[in-house]
Design a protein around this motif. Structure first.
Motif, mmCIF file in Angstrom:
data_model
loop_
_atom_site.group_PDB
_atom_site.id
_atom_site.type_symbol
_atom_site.label_atom_id
_atom_site.label_comp_id
_atom_site.label_asym_id
_atom_site.label_seq_id
_atom_site.Cartn_x
_atom_site.Cartn_y
_atom_site.Cartn_z
ATOM 1 N N ILE A 5 58.644 70.983 45.261
ATOM 2 C CA ILE A 5 58.632 72.025 44.332
ATOM 3 C C ILE A 5 56.886 70.756 43.927
ATOM 4 N N CYS A 6 56.929 69.777 44.186
ATOM 5 C CA CYS A 6 55.850 68.955 43.921
ATOM 6 C C CYS A 6 55.982 67.827 44.676
ATOM 7 N N THR A 7 54.269 66.912 45.167
ATOM 8 C CA THR A 7 54.770 65.338 45.493
ATOM 9 C C THR A 7 53.767 64.984 44.437
ATOM 10 N N ILE A 8 54.028 63.895 43.526
ATOM 11 C CA ILE A 8 53.021 62.776 42.764
ATOM 12 C C ILE A 8 53.281 61.949 43.171
ATOM 13 N N SER A 9 51.897 61.465 43.905
ATOM 14 C CA SER A 9 51.211 60.354 43.565
ATOM 15 C C SER A 9 51.048 59.041 42.192
ATOM 16 N N ILE A 10 51.937 57.991 42.701
ATOM 17 C CA ILE A 10 51.534 56.761 41.758
ATOM 18 C C ILE A 10 50.943 55.670 41.749
ATOM 19 N N THR A 11 50.173 55.699 43.012
ATOM 20 C CA THR A 11 49.553 54.586 43.780
ATOM 21 C C THR A 11 48.599 54.018 42.389
ATOM 22 N N ASN A 53 58.355 53.121 36.418
ATOM 23 C CA ASN A 53 57.588 54.432 37.334
ATOM 24 C C ASN A 53 58.183 55.721 36.748
ATOM 25 N N LYS A 54 59.282 56.012 36.244
ATOM 26 C CA LYS A 54 59.430 57.183 36.047
ATOM 27 C C LYS A 54 58.365 57.847 35.124
ATOM 28 N N ASP A 55 57.500 56.719 34.216
ATOM 29 C CA ASP A 55 56.767 57.303 32.818
ATOM 30 C C ASP A 55 55.671 57.051 34.443
ATOM 31 N N LYS A 56 55.075 56.440 34.807
ATOM 32 C CA LYS A 56 53.734 57.182 36.018
ATOM 33 C C LYS A 56 54.121 58.650 37.000
ATOM 34 N N ILE A 57 55.763 58.413 37.000
ATOM 35 C CA ILE A 57 55.451 60.165 37.741
ATOM 36 C C ILE A 57 54.596 61.269 36.404
ATOM 37 N N ILE A 58 55.606 61.111 35.391
ATOM 38 C CA ILE A 58 55.105 62.090 34.167
ATOM 39 C C ILE A 58 53.521 62.195 33.766
ATOM 40 N N LYS A 59 53.315 61.328 33.927
ATOM 41 C CA LYS A 59 51.639 60.839 33.100
ATOM 42 C C LYS A 59 51.127 62.020 34.905
ATOM 43 N N ASN A 60 50.665 61.660 36.307
ATOM 44 C CA ASN A 60 50.381 61.907 37.323
ATOM 45 C C ASN A 60 50.911 63.145 37.578
ATOM 46 N N CYS A 61 52.060 63.788 36.757
ATOM 47 C CA CYS A 61 52.881 64.997 37.043
ATOM 48 C C CYS A 61 51.235 66.817 36.790
ATOM 49 N N PRO A 62 51.205 67.009 37.803
ATOM 50 C CA PRO A 62 50.716 68.901 36.996
ATOM 51 C C PRO A 62 51.503 69.778 36.277
ATOM 52 N N GLU A 63 50.669 70.024 34.993
ATOM 53 C CA GLU A 63 51.259 70.527 33.863
ATOM 54 C C GLU A 63 52.728 71.641 34.256
ATOM 55 N N GLU A 64 52.327 72.306 35.133
ATOM 56 C CA GLU A 64 53.008 73.550 35.649
ATOM 57 C C GLU A 64 54.112 72.856 35.789
ATOM 58 N N PHE A 65 54.876 72.137 36.595
ATOM 59 C CA PHE A 65 55.751 71.757 36.962
ATOM 60 C C PHE A 65 56.758 70.421 36.012
ATOM 61 N N GLU A 67 57.954 69.680 33.018
ATOM 62 C CA GLU A 67 58.965 70.450 32.925
ATOM 63 C C GLU A 67 60.281 70.040 33.754
ATOM 64 N N GLN A 68 59.951 70.647 34.630
ATOM 65 C CA GLN A 68 61.162 70.820 35.470
ATOM 66 C C GLN A 68 61.655 69.264 36.172
ATOM 67 N N VAL A 69 60.475 68.102 36.432
ATOM 68 C CA VAL A 69 60.709 66.997 36.802
ATOM 69 C C VAL A 69 61.343 66.006 35.738
ATOM 70 N N MET A 70 60.279 66.416 34.424
ATOM 71 C CA MET A 70 60.699 65.560 33.211
ATOM 72 C C MET A 70 62.903 65.724 32.970
ATOM 73 N N HIS A 71 62.773 67.313 33.638
ATOM 74 C CA HIS A 71 64.647 67.635 33.638
ATOM 75 C C HIS A 71 64.783 66.495 34.655
ATOM 76 N N MET A 72 64.916 66.370 36.131
ATOM 77 C CA MET A 72 65.208 66.162 36.975
ATOM 78 C C MET A 72 65.441 64.426 37.160
ATOM 79 N N LEU A 73 64.853 64.575 36.630
ATOM 80 C CA LEU A 73 64.537 62.395 36.050
ATOM 81 C C LEU A 73 64.831 62.111 34.850
ATOM 82 N N ASP A 74 65.483 63.189 34.026
ATOM 83 C CA ASP A 74 66.438 62.690 32.639
ATOM 84 C C ASP A 74 65.959 61.802 31.406
ATOM 85 N N TYR A 75 64.342 62.656 31.850
ATOM 86 C CA TYR A 75 63.149 61.932 30.909
ATOM 87 C C TYR A 75 63.385 62.874 29.623
ATOM 88 N N PRO A 76 63.182 61.572 28.586
ATOM 89 C CA PRO A 76 63.479 61.613 27.119
ATOM 90 C C PRO A 76 62.435 62.381 26.565
#
Length: 76
Positions: A5-11, A53-65, A67-76
């Protein structure tokens, strides 16, 4: 292997830390613990990723992905 789907860096420093999400809900993390111990790979469940780390992932996630990433992470 499932489709990526995508790769997200939280470096936040010179040590790498990236999460790759796949369509079968698997998550691959590739990270460095030091300059001598780099590109460590582990496969994770969403439950194994800290809230911080979930917060960082969502913050750095490209907009088009996002919703899908939030669902996978069970993110509020």
């Amino acid at each position: 292997m499932e489709k990526e789907i995508c790769t997200i860096s939280i470096t936040s420093n010179w040590l790498g830390d990236a999460y790759t999400f796949y369509t079968d809900n698997t998550i691959k993390r590739v990270y460095d613990t030091s300059s001598l111990n780099s590109n460590i790979t582990e496969w994770l469940d969403a439950k194994q990723i800290s809230k911080h780390n979930k917060d960082k992932i969502i913050k750095n996630c490209p907009e088009e992905f996002k919703e899908q990433v939030m669902h996978m992470l069970d993110y509020p």
